[in-house]
Design an enzyme around this catalytic site. Structure first.
Site, PDB file in Angstrom:
ATOM      1  N   HIS A   1     -54.234 -74.125 -55.433  1.00  0.00           N
ATOM      2  CA  HIS A   1     -55.006 -74.605 -56.580  1.00  0.00           C
ATOM      3  C   HIS A   1     -56.404 -73.988 -56.530  1.00  0.00           C
ATOM      4  O   HIS A   1     -57.025 -73.965 -55.463  1.00  0.00           O
ATOM      5  CB  HIS A   1     -55.088 -76.136 -56.543  1.00  0.00           C
TER       6      HIS A   1
ATOM      7  N   ASP B   1     -51.922 -82.401 -57.685  1.00  0.00           N
ATOM      8  CA  ASP B   1     -52.954 -81.715 -56.886  1.00  0.00           C
ATOM      9  C   ASP B   1     -53.539 -82.650 -55.829  1.00  0.00           C
ATOM     10  O   ASP B   1     -54.756 -82.750 -55.667  1.00  0.00           O
ATOM     11  CB  ASP B   1     -54.078 -81.179 -57.811  1.00  0.00           C
TER      12      ASP B   1
HETATM   13  C1  GAR Z   1     -54.008 -69.012 -59.625  1.00  0.00           C
HETATM   14  O1  GAR Z   1     -55.413 -68.966 -59.749  1.00  0.00           O
HETATM   15  C2  GAR Z   1     -53.565 -70.360 -59.091  1.00  0.00           C
HETATM   16  O2  GAR Z   1     -54.434 -70.903 -58.154  1.00  0.00           O
HETATM   17  C3  GAR Z   1     -53.583 -71.162 -60.356  1.00  0.00           C
HETATM   18  O3  GAR Z   1     -53.029 -70.317 -61.335  1.00  0.00           O
HETATM   19  C4  GAR Z   1     -53.327 -68.970 -60.989  1.00  0.00           C
HETATM   20  C5  GAR Z   1     -52.025 -68.212 -60.952  1.00  0.00           C
HETATM   21  O4  GAR Z   1     -52.281 -66.850 -60.792  1.00  0.00           O
HETATM   22  N1  GAR Z   1     -52.788 -72.356 -60.223  1.00  0.00           N
HETATM   23  C6  GAR Z   1     -53.110 -73.505 -60.806  1.00  0.00           C
HETATM   24  O5  GAR Z   1     -54.070 -73.639 -61.550  1.00  0.00           O
HETATM   25  C7  GAR Z   1     -52.167 -74.646 -60.499  1.00  0.00           C
HETATM   26  N2  GAR Z   1     -52.718 -75.876 -60.948  1.00  0.00           N
HETATM   27  P1  GAR Z   1     -51.105 -65.866 -60.354  1.00  0.00           P
HETATM   28  O6  GAR Z   1     -49.948 -66.119 -61.323  1.00  0.00           O
HETATM   29  O7  GAR Z   1     -51.694 -64.497 -60.541  1.00  0.00           O
HETATM   30  O8  GAR Z   1     -50.737 -66.169 -58.928  1.00  0.00           O
END
Ligand code: GAR
Length: 201
Positions: A110, A146
């Protein structure tokens, strides 16, 4: 024998790529049995295919309830004999069906220092709140959003000039280093759960 990960994505998949790269470099002793996306055409699916990892698309819209969707996820994860589930930008809330099937065996990343800024747009929330430090958290998934025991965190300074995008980019760099490390700790049995705390042994 290396353990099998199931990686759940919804989009870009840069954290999936970081996991694939860590495995390739020999920094993470695991294999990915399946990458499942709830969004067809998610960019992360192409990353998995390029690495010859099996993929599946299960759209939550095809199921009548969160539980029915999670049953389908569970079936696909079991088919690949997954030991540890890694949520990597998976933008669905899990129901107890999945959480109870993998007790303390689901990790999430997260983009904030939990318990601050849960839910969507964590980086936007951090900028709007004016915090001076934010970062990312890898935690075990429990039945609250979370919320589960924190395995590792990494902090990032928030500058006055930052907007959501610049902060997200700097946090993402930290995410890519942090997630494979946390996965290895869990696979090595070094994460000991004591109440709501995860102690690294
Ligand atoms: C990342 O920043 C992750 O931490 C966030 O989404 C993005 C996915 O990037 N996740 C959340 O916000 C979950 N609540 P990615 O698809 O390039 O890994």
């Amino acid at each position: 024998m290396s353990r099998t990960l199931g990686v759940l994505i919804s989009g870009r998949g840069s954290n999936l790529q970081a996991i694939l790269d860590a495995i390739e470099r020999g920094d993470l002793d695991a294999r990915i049995g399946v990458v499942i996306s709830n969004v067809s055409g998610a960019a992360g699916l192409a990353r998995a295919e390029k690495a010859s990892v099996p993929t599946a698309v299960l759209s939550h819209q095809d199921y009548g309830s969160r539980e029915a969707f999670d049953e389908a996820l569970l079936e696909r994860l079991d088919e690949s004999e997954v030991d540890l589930v890694c949520l990597a930008g998976f933008m669905r809330i899990l129901s107890p069906v999945l959480v109870r099937a993998f007790p303390n065996r689901i990790l999430n990343i997260h983009p904030s220092l939990l318990p601050a800024f849960t839910g969507l747009h964590a980086q936007r929330q951090a900028v709007a709140h004016g915090v001076k430090l934010s970062g990312c958290t890898v935690h075990l998934v429990d039945e609250e959003l979370d919320h589960g025991p924190i395995v590792l965190q990494s902090a990032v300074h928030v500058d006055d000039q930052d907007d959501e995008d610049t902060l997200a980019a700097r946090i993402l760099e930290q995410e890519h280093a942090l997630y494979p490390k946390a996965i290895q700790l869990v696979l090595d049995g070094r994460v000991v759960i004591e109440g709501r705390r995860a102690r690294i042994s």
